[in-house]
Design a protein around this motif. Structure first.
Motif, PDB file in Angstrom:
ATOM      1  N   ALA A  46       0.835  -1.198   0.000  1.00 39.64           N
ATOM      2  CA  ALA A  46       0.000   0.000   0.000  1.00 39.64           C
ATOM      3  C   ALA A  46       0.874   1.254   0.000  1.00 39.64           C
ATOM      4  CB  ALA A  46      -0.908   0.004   1.223  1.00 39.64           C
ATOM      5  N   LEU A  47       0.390   2.265  -0.685  1.00 39.75           N
ATOM      6  CA  LEU A  47       1.067   3.558  -0.638  1.00 39.75           C
ATOM      7  C   LEU A  47       0.758   4.227   0.698  1.00 39.75           C
ATOM      8  CD1 LEU A  47       0.236   4.823  -4.242  1.00 39.75           C
ATOM      9  CD2 LEU A  47       2.451   4.018  -3.406  1.00 39.75           C
ATOM     10  N   HIS A  48       1.742   4.874   1.260  1.00 33.86           N
ATOM     11  CA  HIS A  48       1.559   5.581   2.534  1.00 33.86           C
ATOM     12  C   HIS A  48       1.203   7.035   2.245  1.00 33.86           C
ATOM     13  CE1 HIS A  48       4.048   2.048   3.469  1.00 33.86           C
ATOM     14  NE2 HIS A  48       3.196   1.965   4.468  1.00 33.86           N
ATOM     15  N   LEU A  49      -0.082   7.283   2.228  1.00 33.25           N
ATOM     16  CA  LEU A  49      -0.602   8.597   1.850  1.00 33.25           C
ATOM     17  C   LEU A  49      -1.366   9.181   3.034  1.00 33.25           C
ATOM     18  CD1 LEU A  49      -1.864   7.570  -1.709  1.00 33.25           C
ATOM     19  CD2 LEU A  49       0.369   8.489  -1.067  1.00 33.25           C
ATOM     20  N   ASP A  50      -0.639   9.449   4.102  1.00 31.84           N
ATOM     21  CA  ASP A  50      -1.281   9.855   5.346  1.00 31.84           C
ATOM     22  C   ASP A  50      -1.175  11.342   5.648  1.00 31.84           C
ATOM     23  OD1 ASP A  50       1.430   9.667   5.699  1.00 31.84           O
ATOM     24  OD2 ASP A  50       1.344   8.325   7.422  1.00 31.84           O
ATOM     25  N   THR A  51      -0.704  12.135   4.720  1.00 28.72           N
ATOM     26  CA  THR A  51      -0.664  13.586   4.901  1.00 28.72           C
ATOM     27  C   THR A  51      -1.450  14.226   3.768  1.00 28.72           C
ATOM     28  OG1 THR A  51       1.376  13.818   3.616  1.00 28.72           O
ATOM     29  CG2 THR A  51       1.619  13.505   5.990  1.00 28.72           C
TER      30      THR A  51
ATOM     31  N   PRO B  41      -1.154  17.555   1.360  1.00 23.43           N
ATOM     32  CA  PRO B  41      -1.143  16.502   0.354  1.00 23.43           C
ATOM     33  C   PRO B  41      -0.012  15.505   0.618  1.00 23.43           C
ATOM     34  CG  PRO B  41      -0.018  18.414  -0.521  1.00 23.43           C
ATOM     35  CD  PRO B  41      -0.516  18.790   0.845  1.00 23.43           C
ATOM     36  N   SER B  42      -0.232  14.277   0.226  1.00 17.41           N
ATOM     37  CA  SER B  42       0.821  13.277   0.225  1.00 17.41           C
ATOM     38  C   SER B  42       1.569  13.418  -1.095  1.00 17.41           C
ATOM     39  CB  SER B  42       0.240  11.878   0.343  1.00 17.41           C
ATOM     40  OG  SER B  42      -0.332  11.690   1.614  1.00 17.41           O
ATOM     41  N   VAL B  43       2.886  13.276  -1.022  1.00 14.30           N
ATOM     42  CA  VAL B  43       3.718  13.499  -2.204  1.00 14.30           C
ATOM     43  C   VAL B  43       4.393  12.193  -2.613  1.00 14.30           C
ATOM     44  CG1 VAL B  43       5.676  14.771  -3.166  1.00 14.30           C
ATOM     45  CG2 VAL B  43       4.123  15.893  -1.542  1.00 14.30           C
ATOM     46  N   ILE B  44       4.223  11.850  -3.889  1.00 15.92           N
ATOM     47  CA  ILE B  44       4.881  10.685  -4.475  1.00 15.92           C
ATOM     48  C   ILE B  44       5.859  11.200  -5.529  1.00 15.92           C
ATOM     49  CG2 ILE B  44       4.592   8.574  -5.810  1.00 15.92           C
ATOM     50  CD1 ILE B  44       1.683   8.473  -4.780  1.00 15.92           C
ATOM     51  N   LEU B  45       7.110  10.847  -5.362  1.00  9.80           N
ATOM     52  CA  LEU B  45       8.150  11.187  -6.330  1.00  9.80           C
ATOM     53  C   LEU B  45       8.478   9.916  -7.111  1.00  9.80           C
ATOM     54  CD1 LEU B  45       9.898  13.703  -6.972  1.00  9.80           C
ATOM     55  CD2 LEU B  45      11.595  12.800  -5.372  1.00  9.80           C
ATOM     56  N   VAL B  46       8.327   9.969  -8.432  1.00 12.51           N
ATOM     57  CA  VAL B  46       8.574   8.805  -9.275  1.00 12.51           C
ATOM     58  C   VAL B  46       9.894   9.019 -10.000  1.00 12.51           C
ATOM     59  CG1 VAL B  46       7.687   7.333 -11.119  1.00 12.51           C
ATOM     60  CG2 VAL B  46       6.097   8.389  -9.499  1.00 12.51           C
ATOM     61  N   ILE B  47      10.825   8.062  -9.802  1.00 11.73           N
ATOM     62  CA  ILE B  47      12.181   8.207 -10.305  1.00 11.73           C
ATOM     63  C   ILE B  47      12.594   6.965 -11.091  1.00 11.73           C
ATOM     64  CG2 ILE B  47      12.826   9.732  -8.403  1.00 11.73           C
ATOM     65  CD1 ILE B  47      14.240   7.308  -7.101  1.00 11.73           C
ATOM     66  N   GLY B  48      13.690   7.077 -11.831  1.00 13.26           N
ATOM     67  CA  GLY B  48      14.237   5.939 -12.553  1.00 13.26           C
ATOM     68  C   GLY B  48      15.078   6.389 -13.730  1.00 13.26           C
ATOM     69  N   VAL B  49      15.642   5.417 -14.424  1.00 13.49           N
ATOM     70  CA  VAL B  49      16.457   5.733 -15.592  1.00 13.49           C
ATOM     71  C   VAL B  49      15.544   6.034 -16.790  1.00 13.49           C
ATOM     72  CG1 VAL B  49      18.430   4.379 -14.771  1.00 13.49           C
ATOM     73  CG2 VAL B  49      16.767   3.319 -16.282  1.00 13.49           C
ATOM     74  N   ASN B  50      16.143   6.457 -17.872  1.00 14.39           N
ATOM     75  CA  ASN B  50      15.395   6.839 -19.066  1.00 14.39           C
ATOM     76  C   ASN B  50      14.662   5.650 -19.676  1.00 14.39           C
ATOM     77  OD1 ASN B  50      17.902   8.390 -18.644  1.00 14.39           O
ATOM     78  ND2 ASN B  50      17.109   9.672 -20.261  1.00 14.39           N
ATOM     79  N   GLY B  51      13.416   5.885 -20.093  1.00 15.54           N
ATOM     80  CA  GLY B  51      12.693   4.918 -20.896  1.00 15.54           C
ATOM     81  C   GLY B  51      12.116   3.716 -20.172  1.00 15.54           C
ATOM     82  N   VAL B  52      12.000   3.787 -18.856  1.00 13.03           N
ATOM     83  CA  VAL B  52      11.501   2.626 -18.119  1.00 13.03           C
ATOM     84  C   VAL B  52       9.995   2.617 -17.946  1.00 13.03           C
ATOM     85  CG1 VAL B  52      13.663   2.238 -16.889  1.00 13.03           C
ATOM     86  CG2 VAL B  52      11.906   3.690 -15.863  1.00 13.03           C
TER      87      VAL B  52
END
Length: 189
Positions: A17-22, A24-35
């Protein structure tokens, strides 16, 4: 389900589960190019909206050609607003503006797209560290391509060491890959 499937499920299962308890809750999506970060963001936004949450997207990938337009398409499909700046703008400014807009609109969740980067590019990794330290996201989700196999483990290990990822999303499992890297990624993160 056979014994092998049960064992593998136990190994990778956990708190999904995502922890969205604030707010706003903030989700940062990261990774290498093209994934598949941007596509994944669209899918997460759609799911959260269906669950009754108000979502706003931040187009902090300001460097890849058409990245903002691609996120706009996904925002439109999910029926959620998007905050964007001009191409080449400071990604941290986009993140801050998105969070400010979320607060003003009383949105539940902010999901920020980031530019793809190699885990060995120190300057770009530092950029993510700076954003993390200023924003304190609830979730830092690393998106990895299942087709990269065991190389994904090195990527996950490095991103985790630098940012303390909270979750991993394995994309492109519909191909001929078997997804074995997910077990190794789980072990190193």
């Amino acid at each position: 389900m056979g014994l092998l499937e049960e064992v593998v499920t136990e190994m990778i299962d956990g708190d999904n589960a995502l922890h969205l308890d604030t707010q706003p809750s903030v989700i940062l999506v990261i990774g290498v190019n093209g994934v598949g970060k941007t596509t994944t963001i669209g899918k997460i936004a759609s799911r959260l909206k269906k669950e009754g949450k108000s979502v706003i997207l931040g187009a902090a990938d300001t460097f890849r050609a058409a990245a903002i337009e691609q996120l706009e398409v996904w925002a439109d499909r999910a029926g959620v607003p998007i905050i964007k700046h001009a191409e080449g703008a400071d990604p941290a400014a986009v993140v801050f503006d998105t969070i400010s807009a979320a607060r003003a609109r009383h949105c539940d969740v902010v999901i920020c797209d980031t530019a793809g980067r190699l885990h060995i590019d120190d300057a770009l990794m530092q950029e993510l560290e700076n954003i993390k330290n200023e924003v304190h996201p609830n979730e830092i989700l690393l998106t990895v391509d299942a087709m990269t196999g065991q190389d994904a483990v090195t990527v996950a290990e490095t991103f985790n060491a630098r940012l303390g990822i909270t979750g991993v999303i394995l994309t492109k499992l519909d191909g001929d890959t078997r997804g074995g890297a997910c077990l190794s990624i789980k072990a190193v993160t």
